[in-house]
Design a protein around this motif. Structure first.
Motif, PDB file in Angstrom:
ATOM      1  N   LYS A   1       0.831  -1.200   0.000  1.00  0.00           N
ATOM      2  CA  LYS A   1       0.000   0.000   0.000  1.00  0.00           C
ATOM      3  C   LYS A   1       0.870   1.257   0.000  1.00  0.00           C
ATOM      4  CE  LYS A   1      -3.794   2.156   2.533  1.00  0.00           C
ATOM      5  NZ  LYS A   1      -4.697   2.056   3.682  1.00  0.00           N
ATOM      6  N   THR A   2       1.920   1.229   0.818  1.00  0.00           N
ATOM      7  CA  THR A   2       2.848   2.366   0.864  1.00  0.00           C
ATOM      8  C   THR A   2       3.536   2.541  -0.478  1.00  0.00           C
ATOM      9  OG1 THR A   2       3.220   1.969   3.214  1.00  0.00           O
ATOM     10  CG2 THR A   2       4.843   3.341   2.074  1.00  0.00           C
ATOM     11  N   LEU A   3       3.963   1.439  -1.081  1.00  0.00           N
ATOM     12  CA  LEU A   3       4.607   1.522  -2.397  1.00  0.00           C
ATOM     13  C   LEU A   3       3.657   2.124  -3.427  1.00  0.00           C
ATOM     14  CD1 LEU A   3       6.654  -1.776  -2.793  1.00  0.00           C
ATOM     15  CD2 LEU A   3       7.471   0.511  -2.270  1.00  0.00           C
ATOM     16  N   SER A   4       2.412   1.729  -3.393  1.00  0.00           N
ATOM     17  CA  SER A   4       1.429   2.274  -4.339  1.00  0.00           C
ATOM     18  C   SER A   4       1.288   3.783  -4.166  1.00  0.00           C
ATOM     19  CB  SER A   4       0.075   1.606  -4.143  1.00  0.00           C
ATOM     20  OG  SER A   4       0.143   0.253  -4.514  1.00  0.00           O
ATOM     21  N   ARG A   5       1.268   4.235  -2.913  1.00  0.00           N
ATOM     22  CA  ARG A   5       1.174   5.678  -2.665  1.00  0.00           C
ATOM     23  C   ARG A   5       2.414   6.403  -3.164  1.00  0.00           C
ATOM     24  NH1 ARG A   5      -0.393   6.259   3.442  1.00  0.00           N
ATOM     25  NH2 ARG A   5       0.455   4.192   3.493  1.00  0.00           N
ATOM     26  N   LEU A   6       3.581   5.807  -2.945  1.00  0.00           N
ATOM     27  CA  LEU A   6       4.817   6.425  -3.427  1.00  0.00           C
ATOM     28  C   LEU A   6       4.828   6.506  -4.953  1.00  0.00           C
ATOM     29  CD1 LEU A   6       7.424   4.715  -1.070  1.00  0.00           C
ATOM     30  CD2 LEU A   6       6.745   7.120  -1.045  1.00  0.00           C
ATOM     31  N   LEU A   7       4.396   5.428  -5.598  1.00  0.00           N
ATOM     32  CA  LEU A   7       4.394   5.402  -7.057  1.00  0.00           C
ATOM     33  C   LEU A   7       3.373   6.362  -7.661  1.00  0.00           C
ATOM     34  CD1 LEU A   7       4.873   1.583  -7.593  1.00  0.00           C
ATOM     35  CD2 LEU A   7       6.533   3.387  -8.096  1.00  0.00           C
ATOM     36  N   ALA A   8       2.362   6.718  -6.908  1.00  0.00           N
ATOM     37  CA  ALA A   8       1.350   7.655  -7.391  1.00  0.00           C
ATOM     38  C   ALA A   8       1.832   9.104  -7.336  1.00  0.00           C
ATOM     39  CB  ALA A   8       0.064   7.500  -6.580  1.00  0.00           C
ATOM     40  N   MET A   9       2.922   9.346  -6.619  1.00  0.00           N
ATOM     41  CA  MET A   9       3.464  10.703  -6.498  1.00  0.00           C
ATOM     42  C   MET A   9       4.154  11.114  -7.793  1.00  0.00           C
ATOM     43  SD  MET A   9       5.270  10.550  -2.789  1.00  0.00           S
ATOM     44  CE  MET A   9       4.314  10.330  -1.304  1.00  0.00           C
ATOM     45  N   ASN A  10       4.190  12.430  -8.024  1.00  0.00           N
ATOM     46  CA  ASN A  10       4.991  12.897  -9.150  1.00  0.00           C
ATOM     47  C   ASN A  10       6.460  12.872  -8.733  1.00  0.00           C
ATOM     48  OD1 ASN A  10       5.743  15.417  -7.896  1.00  0.00           O
ATOM     49  ND2 ASN A  10       3.794  16.308  -8.537  1.00  0.00           N
ATOM     50  N   ASP A  11       7.357  13.116  -9.673  1.00  0.00           N
ATOM     51  CA  ASP A  11       8.790  12.990  -9.387  1.00  0.00           C
ATOM     52  C   ASP A  11       9.250  13.925  -8.275  1.00  0.00           C
ATOM     53  OD1 ASP A  11       8.943  11.038 -11.305  1.00  0.00           O
ATOM     54  OD2 ASP A  11      10.074  12.245 -12.760  1.00  0.00           O
ATOM     55  N   ALA A  12       8.743  15.159  -8.258  1.00  0.00           N
ATOM     56  CA  ALA A  12       9.156  16.119  -7.228  1.00  0.00           C
ATOM     57  C   ALA A  12       8.712  15.649  -5.841  1.00  0.00           C
ATOM     58  CB  ALA A  12       8.589  17.498  -7.528  1.00  0.00           C
ATOM     59  N   GLN A  13       7.498  15.121  -5.751  1.00  0.00           N
ATOM     60  CA  GLN A  13       7.002  14.623  -4.469  1.00  0.00           C
ATOM     61  C   GLN A  13       7.806  13.414  -4.012  1.00  0.00           C
ATOM     62  OE1 GLN A  13       3.004  14.024  -5.922  1.00  0.00           O
ATOM     63  NE2 GLN A  13       2.210  15.683  -4.651  1.00  0.00           N
ATOM     64  N   LEU A  14       8.079  12.499  -4.933  1.00  0.00           N
ATOM     65  CA  LEU A  14       8.851  11.307  -4.587  1.00  0.00           C
ATOM     66  C   LEU A  14      10.257  11.694  -4.134  1.00  0.00           C
ATOM     67  CD1 LEU A  14       9.050   8.240  -4.369  1.00  0.00           C
ATOM     68  CD2 LEU A  14       9.600   8.180  -6.819  1.00  0.00           C
ATOM     69  N   GLU A  15      10.865  12.633  -4.816  1.00  0.00           N
ATOM     70  CA  GLU A  15      12.192  13.110  -4.428  1.00  0.00           C
ATOM     71  C   GLU A  15      12.157  13.720  -3.026  1.00  0.00           C
ATOM     72  OE1 GLU A  15      15.737  16.146  -5.872  1.00  0.00           O
ATOM     73  OE2 GLU A  15      14.078  15.720  -7.229  1.00  0.00           O
ATOM     74  N   ALA A  16      11.127  14.486  -2.726  1.00  0.00           N
ATOM     75  CA  ALA A  16      11.008  15.110  -1.406  1.00  0.00           C
ATOM     76  C   ALA A  16      10.876  14.051  -0.311  1.00  0.00           C
ATOM     77  CB  ALA A  16       9.814  16.061  -1.375  1.00  0.00           C
ATOM     78  N   VAL A  17      10.112  13.006  -0.580  1.00  0.00           N
ATOM     79  CA  VAL A  17       9.962  11.926   0.404  1.00  0.00           C
ATOM     80  C   VAL A  17      11.292  11.217   0.614  1.00  0.00           C
ATOM     81  CG1 VAL A  17       8.910   9.659   0.802  1.00  0.00           C
ATOM     82  CG2 VAL A  17       7.509  11.558   0.036  1.00  0.00           C
ATOM     83  N   ILE A  18      12.004  10.939  -0.462  1.00  0.00           N
ATOM     84  CA  ILE A  18      13.307  10.280  -0.352  1.00  0.00           C
ATOM     85  C   ILE A  18      14.266  11.147   0.458  1.00  0.00           C
ATOM     86  CG2 ILE A  18      15.337   9.513  -1.653  1.00  0.00           C
ATOM     87  CD1 ILE A  18      13.321   8.708  -3.904  1.00  0.00           C
ATOM     88  N   GLN A  19      14.276  12.443   0.194  1.00  0.00           N
ATOM     89  CA  GLN A  19      15.152  13.348   0.932  1.00  0.00           C
ATOM     90  C   GLN A  19      14.780  13.388   2.410  1.00  0.00           C
ATOM     91  OE1 GLN A  19      14.863  17.030  -1.270  1.00  0.00           O
ATOM     92  NE2 GLN A  19      16.577  16.459  -2.598  1.00  0.00           N
ATOM     93  N   LYS A  20      13.494  13.371   2.704  1.00  0.00           N
ATOM     94  CA  LYS A  20      13.052  13.393   4.100  1.00  0.00           C
ATOM     95  C   LYS A  20      13.484  12.123   4.823  1.00  0.00           C
ATOM     96  CE  LYS A  20       9.182  14.033   7.099  1.00  0.00           C
ATOM     97  NZ  LYS A  20       7.947  13.643   7.514  1.00  0.00           N
ATOM     98  N   ILE A  21      13.309  10.980   4.175  1.00  0.00           N
ATOM     99  CA  ILE A  21      13.724   9.706   4.774  1.00  0.00           C
ATOM    100  C   ILE A  21      15.232   9.712   5.016  1.00  0.00           C
ATOM    101  CG2 ILE A  21      13.964   7.222   4.361  1.00  0.00           C
ATOM    102  CD1 ILE A  21      11.269   7.432   2.814  1.00  0.00           C
ATOM    103  N   ALA A  22      15.984  10.190   4.042  1.00  0.00           N
ATOM    104  CA  ALA A  22      17.440  10.247   4.194  1.00  0.00           C
ATOM    105  C   ALA A  22      17.825  11.144   5.369  1.00  0.00           C
ATOM    106  CB  ALA A  22      18.085  10.762   2.909  1.00  0.00           C
ATOM    107  N   THR A  23      17.219  12.303   5.455  1.00  0.00           N
ATOM    108  CA  THR A  23      17.515  13.244   6.541  1.00  0.00           C
ATOM    109  C   THR A  23      17.210  12.611   7.895  1.00  0.00           C
ATOM    110  OG1 THR A  23      17.098  15.138   5.111  1.00  0.00           O
ATOM    111  CG2 THR A  23      16.990  15.522   7.484  1.00  0.00           C
ATOM    112  N   GLU A  24      16.043  11.971   8.003  1.00  0.00           N
ATOM    113  CA  GLU A  24      15.663  11.324   9.259  1.00  0.00           C
ATOM    114  C   GLU A  24      16.601  10.177   9.623  1.00  0.00           C
ATOM    115  OE1 GLU A  24      11.547  10.267   8.835  1.00  0.00           O
ATOM    116  OE2 GLU A  24      10.890  12.347   8.978  1.00  0.00           O
ATOM    117  N   ALA A  25      17.220   9.580   8.602  1.00  0.00           N
ATOM    118  CA  ALA A  25      18.149   8.487   8.846  1.00  0.00           C
ATOM    119  C   ALA A  25      19.565   8.996   9.101  1.00  0.00           C
ATOM    120  CB  ALA A  25      18.152   7.521   7.660  1.00  0.00           C
ATOM    121  N   GLY A  26      19.754  10.323   9.047  1.00  0.00           N
ATOM    122  CA  GLY A  26      21.074  10.887   9.298  1.00  0.00           C
ATOM    123  C   GLY A  26      21.962  10.915   8.072  1.00  0.00           C
TER     124      GLY A  26
END
Length: 76
Positions: free
Chosen positions: A6-31
């Motif tokens: 379900k999470t993957l489906s939501r990620l795939l539904a995002m446009n590229d800018a949104q997906l990039e922002a989520v990836i950056q947020k996850i990276a930041t939270e992971a240090g």
């Protein structure tokens, strides 16, 4: 964070800018410095392709790796 289909489906539904922002947020939270990821349109396309072809086994492995990373970070 727990990844499932379900999470993957939501990620795939995002446009590229949104997906990039989520990836950056996850990276930041992971240090991780998001700049080190080298995100660009080509890499986002590759991430999208990998997410789209992820099997349940891939998702389980990703979750295990992420949990191990979090545990090692807590001990540091």
């Amino acid at each position: 964070m727990q990844i499932d289909q379900k999470t993957l489906s939501r990620l795939l539904a995002m446009n590229d800018a949104q997906l990039e922002a989520v990836i950056q947020k996850i990276a930041t939270e992971a240090g991780i410095d998001p700049a080190q990821l080298g995100l660009n349109p080509e890499s986002i396309s590759s991430v999208r392709q990998a997410l789209g072809s992820a099997t349940d086994a891939d998702i389980a492995q990703l979750n295990a790796v992420y949990e191990a990373y979090k545990q090692s970070k807590r001990k540091a």
